[in-house]
Design an enzyme around this catalytic site. Structure first.
Site, PDB file in Angstrom:
ATOM      1  N   ALA A  67       0.847  -1.203   0.000  1.00 28.42           N
ATOM      2  CA  ALA A  67       0.000   0.000   0.000  1.00 28.42           C
ATOM      3  C   ALA A  67       0.880   1.249   0.000  1.00 28.42           C
ATOM      4  O   ALA A  67       2.056   1.220   0.383  1.00 28.42           O
ATOM      5  CB  ALA A  67      -0.897  -0.003   1.225  1.00 28.42           C
ATOM      6  N   HIS A  68       0.284   2.354  -0.418  1.00 29.56           N
ATOM      7  CA  HIS A  68       1.020   3.614  -0.450  1.00 29.56           C
ATOM      8  C   HIS A  68       1.604   3.947   0.914  1.00 29.56           C
ATOM      9  O   HIS A  68       2.749   4.386   1.022  1.00 29.56           O
ATOM     10  CB  HIS A  68       0.119   4.761  -0.936  1.00 29.56           C
ATOM     11  N   ALA A  69       0.846   3.742   1.987  1.00 30.94           N
ATOM     12  CA  ALA A  69       1.337   4.067   3.329  1.00 30.94           C
ATOM     13  C   ALA A  69       2.590   3.268   3.668  1.00 30.94           C
ATOM     14  O   ALA A  69       3.547   3.810   4.258  1.00 30.94           O
ATOM     15  CB  ALA A  69       0.251   3.809   4.372  1.00 30.94           C
TER      16      ALA A  69
END
Length: 160
Positions: free
Chosen positions: A116-118
């Site tokens: 995920a981006h996070a």
């Protein structure tokens, strides 16, 4: 047959609760209203119940123990007001807001996995983070003191 509605049908208009476990039961009228009020109260403040104040997620970056105060941001338009050095608690992260995330001491998200981006943001920017908690934005409040155990991927809420 009588062309008249039974009383319980009129009461059902005010609310119905069906319980399936351990057996199917139907509640309506006053009983249903009490159950629905209790459910509504719990959904508005899920911390009312006495659940353990430990959240579980996946460590995106970092190790060891980290303590700090949280700021919960669910409206991405508020991210410019995020205080430097706080722990950011957010549903997810957006690439266009990367420069604001760098101000955080750590990042906690409701959503996400290792790709995920996070997760990528935390690894690239070397920001400690726990992602995929599912409900951190509901259970943690701005100003809460927390302990992040990055080795285990847990968040303990110290102050509610």
């Amino acid at each position: 047959k009588t062309k008249k509605l039974p009383n319980n049908v009129l009461q059902r208009e005010k609310g119905v609760v069906i319980r399936y476990i351990p057996k199917m039961q139907l509640y309506f009228g006053r009983e249903a209203q009490q159950i629905l009020r209790a459910i509504d109260k719990n959904q508005h403040d899920p911390r009312q119940h006495k659940a353990t104040p430990i959240l579980k997620g996946t460590t995106a970056f970092g190790s060891g123990i980290l303590r700090g105060r949280c700021t919960v941001i669910t409206d991405y338009g508020r991210i410019p007001h995020f205080p430097k050095g706080a722990i950011l608690v957010t549903p997810s992260t957006l690439p266009k807001l990367n420069r604001w995330y760098a101000k955080s001491k750590a990042i906690i998200t409701d959503e996400g996995g290792v790709l995920a981006h996070a997760s990528i943001l935390c690894r690239e920017q070397k920001i400690p983070g726990i992602i995929g908690t599912k409900n951190a934005t509901r259970l943690v409040r701005s100003g809460d003191a927390v302990v992040l155990d990055l080795n285990r991927g847990t968040i303990t809420i110290l102050q509610k």
